[in-house]
Design a protein around this motif. Structure first.
Motif, PDB file in Angstrom:
ATOM      1  N   LYS A 128      -1.921  23.203  -3.136  1.00  0.00           N
ATOM      2  CA  LYS A 128      -0.476  23.013  -3.250  1.00  0.00           C
ATOM      3  C   LYS A 128      -0.138  21.598  -2.789  1.00  0.00           C
ATOM      4  O   LYS A 128      -0.381  21.230  -1.639  1.00  0.00           O
ATOM      5  CB  LYS A 128       0.269  24.033  -2.387  1.00  0.00           C
ATOM      6  N   GLU A 129       0.368  20.805  -3.701  1.00  0.00           N
ATOM      7  CA  GLU A 129       0.675  19.412  -3.390  1.00  0.00           C
ATOM      8  C   GLU A 129       2.128  19.295  -2.911  1.00  0.00           C
ATOM      9  O   GLU A 129       3.066  19.527  -3.676  1.00  0.00           O
ATOM     10  CB  GLU A 129       0.471  18.522  -4.625  1.00  0.00           C
ATOM     11  N   VAL A 130       2.287  18.977  -1.633  1.00  0.00           N
ATOM     12  CA  VAL A 130       3.612  18.725  -1.070  1.00  0.00           C
ATOM     13  C   VAL A 130       3.649  17.242  -0.721  1.00  0.00           C
ATOM     14  O   VAL A 130       3.194  16.825   0.339  1.00  0.00           O
ATOM     15  CB  VAL A 130       3.868  19.591   0.172  1.00  0.00           C
ATOM     16  N   VAL A 131       4.155  16.435  -1.657  1.00  0.00           N
ATOM     17  CA  VAL A 131       4.079  14.981  -1.537  1.00  0.00           C
ATOM     18  C   VAL A 131       5.481  14.395  -1.550  1.00  0.00           C
ATOM     19  O   VAL A 131       6.317  14.758  -2.381  1.00  0.00           O
ATOM     20  CB  VAL A 131       3.253  14.379  -2.695  1.00  0.00           C
ATOM     21  N   ARG A 132       5.727  13.501  -0.601  1.00  0.00           N
ATOM     22  CA  ARG A 132       6.995  12.772  -0.579  1.00  0.00           C
ATOM     23  C   ARG A 132       7.004  11.747  -1.709  1.00  0.00           C
ATOM     24  O   ARG A 132       5.999  11.100  -1.993  1.00  0.00           O
ATOM     25  CB  ARG A 132       7.168  12.075   0.772  1.00  0.00           C
ATOM     26  N   SER A 133       8.128  11.605  -2.360  1.00  0.00           N
ATOM     27  CA  SER A 133       8.222  10.641  -3.458  1.00  0.00           C
ATOM     28  C   SER A 133       8.101   9.217  -2.923  1.00  0.00           C
ATOM     29  O   SER A 133       8.452   8.921  -1.777  1.00  0.00           O
ATOM     30  CB  SER A 133       9.557  10.805  -4.191  1.00  0.00           C
ATOM     31  N   ILE A 134       7.598   8.326  -3.766  1.00  0.00           N
ATOM     32  CA  ILE A 134       7.385   6.934  -3.375  1.00  0.00           C
ATOM     33  C   ILE A 134       8.737   6.252  -3.202  1.00  0.00           C
ATOM     34  O   ILE A 134       9.598   6.306  -4.072  1.00  0.00           O
ATOM     35  CB  ILE A 134       6.542   6.210  -4.435  1.00  0.00           C
ATOM     36  N   THR A 135       8.891   5.591  -2.056  1.00  0.00           N
ATOM     37  CA  THR A 135      10.146   4.917  -1.742  1.00  0.00           C
ATOM     38  C   THR A 135       9.883   3.445  -1.432  1.00  0.00           C
ATOM     39  O   THR A 135       8.750   2.980  -1.499  1.00  0.00           O
ATOM     40  CB  THR A 135      10.826   5.572  -0.532  1.00  0.00           C
ATOM     41  N   GLN A 136      10.939   2.725  -1.098  1.00  0.00           N
ATOM     42  CA  GLN A 136      10.804   1.327  -0.738  1.00  0.00           C
ATOM     43  C   GLN A 136      10.238   1.193   0.676  1.00  0.00           C
ATOM     44  O   GLN A 136      10.439   2.069   1.509  1.00  0.00           O
ATOM     45  CB  GLN A 136      12.171   0.628  -0.800  1.00  0.00           C
ATOM     46  N   PRO A 137       9.524   0.112   0.951  1.00  0.00           N
ATOM     47  CA  PRO A 137       9.043  -0.121   2.322  1.00  0.00           C
ATOM     48  C   PRO A 137      10.210  -0.234   3.288  1.00  0.00           C
ATOM     49  O   PRO A 137      11.218  -0.861   2.987  1.00  0.00           O
ATOM     50  CB  PRO A 137       8.287  -1.456   2.203  1.00  0.00           C
ATOM     51  N   SER A 142      10.915  -6.400   1.616  1.00  0.00           N
ATOM     52  CA  SER A 142      11.016  -7.758   1.090  1.00  0.00           C
ATOM     53  C   SER A 142      12.040  -7.779  -0.034  1.00  0.00           C
ATOM     54  O   SER A 142      12.167  -6.811  -0.801  1.00  0.00           O
ATOM     55  CB  SER A 142       9.660  -8.250   0.583  1.00  0.00           C
ATOM     56  N   VAL A 143      12.758  -8.882  -0.118  1.00  0.00           N
ATOM     57  CA  VAL A 143      13.754  -9.040  -1.175  1.00  0.00           C
ATOM     58  C   VAL A 143      13.063  -9.252  -2.511  1.00  0.00           C
ATOM     59  O   VAL A 143      13.475  -8.728  -3.549  1.00  0.00           O
ATOM     60  CB  VAL A 143      14.688 -10.225  -0.847  1.00  0.00           C
ATOM     61  N   ILE A 144      11.990 -10.041  -2.494  1.00  0.00           N
ATOM     62  CA  ILE A 144      11.228 -10.343  -3.702  1.00  0.00           C
ATOM     63  C   ILE A 144       9.923  -9.561  -3.662  1.00  0.00           C
ATOM     64  O   ILE A 144       9.330  -9.388  -2.608  1.00  0.00           O
ATOM     65  CB  ILE A 144      10.934 -11.855  -3.795  1.00  0.00           C
ATOM     66  N   GLY A 145       9.473  -9.108  -4.838  1.00  0.00           N
ATOM     67  CA  GLY A 145       8.194  -8.429  -4.905  1.00  0.00           C
ATOM     68  C   GLY A 145       8.327  -6.942  -5.167  1.00  0.00           C
ATOM     69  O   GLY A 145       9.428  -6.403  -5.273  1.00  0.00           O
ATOM     70  N   PRO A 146       7.180  -6.228  -5.261  1.00  0.00           N
ATOM     71  CA  PRO A 146       7.185  -4.781  -5.526  1.00  0.00           C
ATOM     72  C   PRO A 146       7.918  -4.008  -4.454  1.00  0.00           C
ATOM     73  O   PRO A 146       8.005  -4.433  -3.299  1.00  0.00           O
ATOM     74  CB  PRO A 146       5.690  -4.429  -5.546  1.00  0.00           C
ATOM     75  N   LYS A 147       8.435  -2.851  -4.853  1.00  0.00           N
ATOM     76  CA  LYS A 147       9.226  -2.022  -3.933  1.00  0.00           C
ATOM     77  C   LYS A 147       8.576  -0.659  -3.711  1.00  0.00           C
ATOM     78  O   LYS A 147       9.250   0.338  -3.509  1.00  0.00           O
ATOM     79  CB  LYS A 147      10.646  -1.836  -4.492  1.00  0.00           C
ATOM     80  N   GLU A 148       7.259  -0.600  -3.758  1.00  0.00           N
ATOM     81  CA  GLU A 148       6.545   0.653  -3.533  1.00  0.00           C
ATOM     82  C   GLU A 148       5.944   0.666  -2.136  1.00  0.00           C
ATOM     83  O   GLU A 148       5.490  -0.365  -1.636  1.00  0.00           O
ATOM     84  CB  GLU A 148       5.427   0.831  -4.560  1.00  0.00           C
ATOM     85  N   ALA A 149       5.931   1.838  -1.523  1.00  0.00           N
ATOM     86  CA  ALA A 149       5.338   2.002  -0.195  1.00  0.00           C
ATOM     87  C   ALA A 149       4.424   3.224  -0.209  1.00  0.00           C
ATOM     88  O   ALA A 149       4.595   4.148  -1.016  1.00  0.00           O
ATOM     89  CB  ALA A 149       6.428   2.167   0.857  1.00  0.00           C
ATOM     90  N   PHE A 150       3.449   3.206   0.684  1.00  0.00           N
ATOM     91  CA  PHE A 150       2.550   4.339   0.810  1.00  0.00           C
ATOM     92  C   PHE A 150       3.318   5.581   1.259  1.00  0.00           C
ATOM     93  O   PHE A 150       4.377   5.491   1.889  1.00  0.00           O
ATOM     94  CB  PHE A 150       1.457   4.040   1.839  1.00  0.00           C
ATOM     95  N   VAL A 151       2.746   6.749   0.938  1.00  0.00           N
ATOM     96  CA  VAL A 151       3.291   8.032   1.383  1.00  0.00           C
ATOM     97  C   VAL A 151       2.221   8.736   2.213  1.00  0.00           C
ATOM     98  O   VAL A 151       1.189   8.147   2.541  1.00  0.00           O
ATOM     99  CB  VAL A 151       3.741   8.897   0.186  1.00  0.00           C
ATOM    100  N   GLU A 152       2.454  10.008   2.547  1.00  0.00           N
ATOM    101  CA  GLU A 152       1.524  10.712   3.431  1.00  0.00           C
ATOM    102  C   GLU A 152       0.322  11.306   2.711  1.00  0.00           C
ATOM    103  O   GLU A 152      -0.609  11.778   3.363  1.00  0.00           O
ATOM    104  CB  GLU A 152       2.274  11.842   4.165  1.00  0.00           C
ATOM    105  N   SER A 153       0.304  11.301   1.391  1.00  0.00           N
ATOM    106  CA  SER A 153      -0.809  11.873   0.629  1.00  0.00           C
ATOM    107  C   SER A 153      -1.904  10.834   0.425  1.00  0.00           C
ATOM    108  O   SER A 153      -1.659   9.758  -0.121  1.00  0.00           O
ATOM    109  CB  SER A 153      -0.317  12.382  -0.730  1.00  0.00           C
ATOM    110  N   SER A 260      -0.776   9.948   6.825  1.00  0.00           N
ATOM    111  CA  SER A 260      -0.190   8.731   7.382  1.00  0.00           C
ATOM    112  C   SER A 260       0.255   7.809   6.258  1.00  0.00           C
ATOM    113  O   SER A 260      -0.494   7.583   5.301  1.00  0.00           O
ATOM    114  CB  SER A 260      -1.196   7.992   8.267  1.00  0.00           C
ATOM    115  N   PRO A 261       1.458   7.242   6.331  1.00  0.00           N
ATOM    116  CA  PRO A 261       1.931   6.311   5.304  1.00  0.00           C
ATOM    117  C   PRO A 261       1.531   4.865   5.590  1.00  0.00           C
ATOM    118  O   PRO A 261       2.059   3.952   4.960  1.00  0.00           O
ATOM    119  CB  PRO A 261       3.454   6.475   5.366  1.00  0.00           C
ATOM    120  N   LEU A 262       0.634   4.643   6.537  1.00  0.00           N
ATOM    121  CA  LEU A 262       0.208   3.291   6.900  1.00  0.00           C
ATOM    122  C   LEU A 262      -1.296   3.158   6.715  1.00  0.00           C
ATOM    123  O   LEU A 262      -2.063   4.020   7.166  1.00  0.00           O
ATOM    124  CB  LEU A 262       0.576   2.968   8.348  1.00  0.00           C
ATOM    125  N   ALA A 263      -1.719   2.088   6.062  1.00  0.00           N
ATOM    126  CA  ALA A 263      -3.139   1.782   5.899  1.00  0.00           C
ATOM    127  C   ALA A 263      -3.562   0.783   6.967  1.00  0.00           C
ATOM    128  O   ALA A 263      -2.775  -0.075   7.378  1.00  0.00           O
ATOM    129  CB  ALA A 263      -3.403   1.224   4.505  1.00  0.00           C
TER     130      ALA A 263
END
Length: 504
Positions: A128-137, A142-153, A260-263
């Motif tokens: 059963k995959e209970v995953v938080r949706s990808i959000t901004q860091p 950052s104002v410029i650049g990608p707006k994806e952040a890690f999640v807990e999966s 953990s959402p941090l690498a």
């Protein structure tokens, strides 16, 4: 006692449980929990029974009802070996080893047993995959650049990295850490590029971790750090997949922990904690200016209050006459010595920070702003602190927020207090002495065996191109020397700088 733990038979040396005893022990332990399910079905063609064992909290029962059960009920099913050919699920394992039952069931697998074969089992993946949706860091925004952040999966995080490094050389090694939590840990590096010594060091330290529960990457960072007693973080944590992919291409390695959402990035250096990844999206002149500004802000944050205490306690002759008049006016009714005055304001700032961080967002912002204004104004009017020191402490707190990495920001907050104590004891000499102790400690630190102060010490001129300043991309044709990568050259510098104009 867990049925299949390593120390299960520690009290009965020389006795080993039979497979039947292991299965019986597991069923007795698991049946105590209400989410352990055991169901029996009859195949319509062979008229034989088969059984499902699973943990309902970990299994997606829609997968079970749609992708597994119908195929075993409506097709001729009289052998456990037929599960692979009948069930359209990629991850199916057939085994006769009862010691893996616990591991599989508590990782979201369904155990399938057939009445004709009591000693063999099929494990069907139905997590059963209970995953938080990808959000901004949130921390490294950052104002410029990608707006994806890690999640807990962990799988989702690996997907975000592979999207940016779609190469076969990207290696992912998985480990299970934690005797109770059984947390998945992934070691990621690029084969043929990353130094094998760094990989072996990280791999060995992860495998040697002996801890019961790993809730976050911060747990693992503290367990595998070179110096676990240092106030400085020795692995860089990031929530940005783009930064993670960039450091992998440099020849570093990355550690991801499930939940953990941090690498974690290593090996790393001190200067990297003051470099924001947004620097690479800006012109190199602007990026270099911002980096130098952060270094100045951190130095200002640590030293300005101790210098104030030292000057007012021992070194009046260093203060200009015009400024001295202002200081005398601001302190003429203050009953406290400079050190107590400074400690009072510093602790007040820290209390406001901690209260603002622990309260809900809207309430925390209100407490931070209103509390700072009210307490600051009241302390000056009550004659407990001078308005000059209030401004200095406020500027020092503001300067500490320029640190892009949260953990290093906490380190900067702590460092001010030893400097204050030494400034009270011996004035400017005490500040120099405290700075010497700090530098001695930093010189001894390492990150996965690599020098933490590089390129400052040992000095490596080539690595200064992306340290305190950032040179243009076409000047960064080689990877950092301290990483000792297998491929030091990133690209051909002459080809990168060559520009050809096409005549129309």
């Amino acid at each position: 006692m867990w049925p299949f733990s390593k120390n299960n038979n520690s009290g009965n040396k020389g006795t080993e449980k039979s497979p039947e005893e292991i299965k019986k022990d597991f069923q007795q332990e698991a049946s105590k929990s209400e989410d352990y399910k055991k169901t029996c079905y009859e195949n319509r063609f062979s008229k034989t029974n088969f059984y499902f064992h699973f943990i309902s909290a970990l299994v997606d029962e829609n997968i079970l009802q749609k992708d597994v059960l119908p195929y075993l009920l409506e097709n001729h099913f009289d052998s456990i070996d037929q599960v692979k050919s009948l069930v359209p699920v990629a991850d199916i394992e057939i085994s006769d080893d009862p010691s893996i039952i616990e591991k599989k069931l508590f990782n979201g697998y369904v155990l399938v047993k057939h009445q004709s074969d009591k000693n063999r089992y099929a494990f069907v993946a139905a997590q059963k995959e209970v995953v938080r949706s990808i959000t901004q860091p949130e921390v490294e925004f950052s104002v410029i650049g990608p707006k994806e952040a890690f999640v807990e999966s962990i799988d989702q995080n690996i997907n975000l990295i592979r999207k940016r490094l779609s190469i076969k050389e990207l290696v992912i090694e998985r480990f299970v850490v934690g005797t109770l939590s059984k947390t998945q840990v992934a070691l990621i590096y690029i084969d043929g590029l990353t130094n094998e010594e760094n990989v072996n060091t990280a791999r060995q330290r992860i495998q040697d971790v002996d801890f019961d529960q790993i809730n976050d990457s911060s747990y693992l960072e503290q367990l595998i750090a070179d110096n676990t007693h240092s106030v400085f973080p020795q692995l860089l944590d990031t929530e940005r997949p783009d930064r993670t992919a960039a450091v992998l291409a440099e020849g570093k390695l990355v550690i991801i922990v499930d939940g953990s959402p941090l690498a974690l990035i290593g090996p790393t250096t001190l200067v990297e904690f003051f470099n924001a990844f947004e620097d690479y999206f800006l012109n190199w002149y602007i990026s270099s200016f911002l980096r130098l500004l952060r270094v100045f802000a951190v130095s200002f944050s640590i030293l300005i209050t101790p210098v104030y205490v030292a000057a007012l306690t021992y070194h009046y002759e260093l203060i200009p006459k015009d400024l001295m008049a202002t200081l005398i006016t601001s302190r003429q009714e203050i009953p406290l010595p400079p050190i107590l005055e400074a400690f009072f304001l510093e602790l007040t700032i820290e209390l406001l920070r901690e209260a603002g961080a622990r309260l809900p967002t809207k309430v925390g912002q209100t407490i931070g702003i209103v509390g700072g204004i009210v307490i600051g104004t009241a302390s000056v009017e009550a004659g407990l602190t001078s308005n000059v020191l209030l401004i200095i402490v406020a500027l020092a707190a503001l300067a500490s927020f320029t640190t892009p990495v949260y953990k290093m920001g906490n380190t900067i907050r702590v460092l001010r207090f030893p400097f204050l104590i030494f400034a009270q004891l011996w004035g400017l000499l005490g500040i120099v002495f405290c700075f010497s102790i700090l530098m001695t400690h930093l010189l001894q630190l390492s990150s996965l065996g690599r020098p933490f102060l590089e390129p400052l010490f040992p000095p490596r001129i080539r690595d200064f191109k992306d340290a305190l300043i950032r040179l243009p991309f076409n000047s960064q044709s080689t990877r950092p020397e301290y990483l000792r990568t297998q491929k030091p050259e990133r690209f051909k510098k002459k080809q990168a700088t060559k520009k050809v104009d096409i005549d129309e």
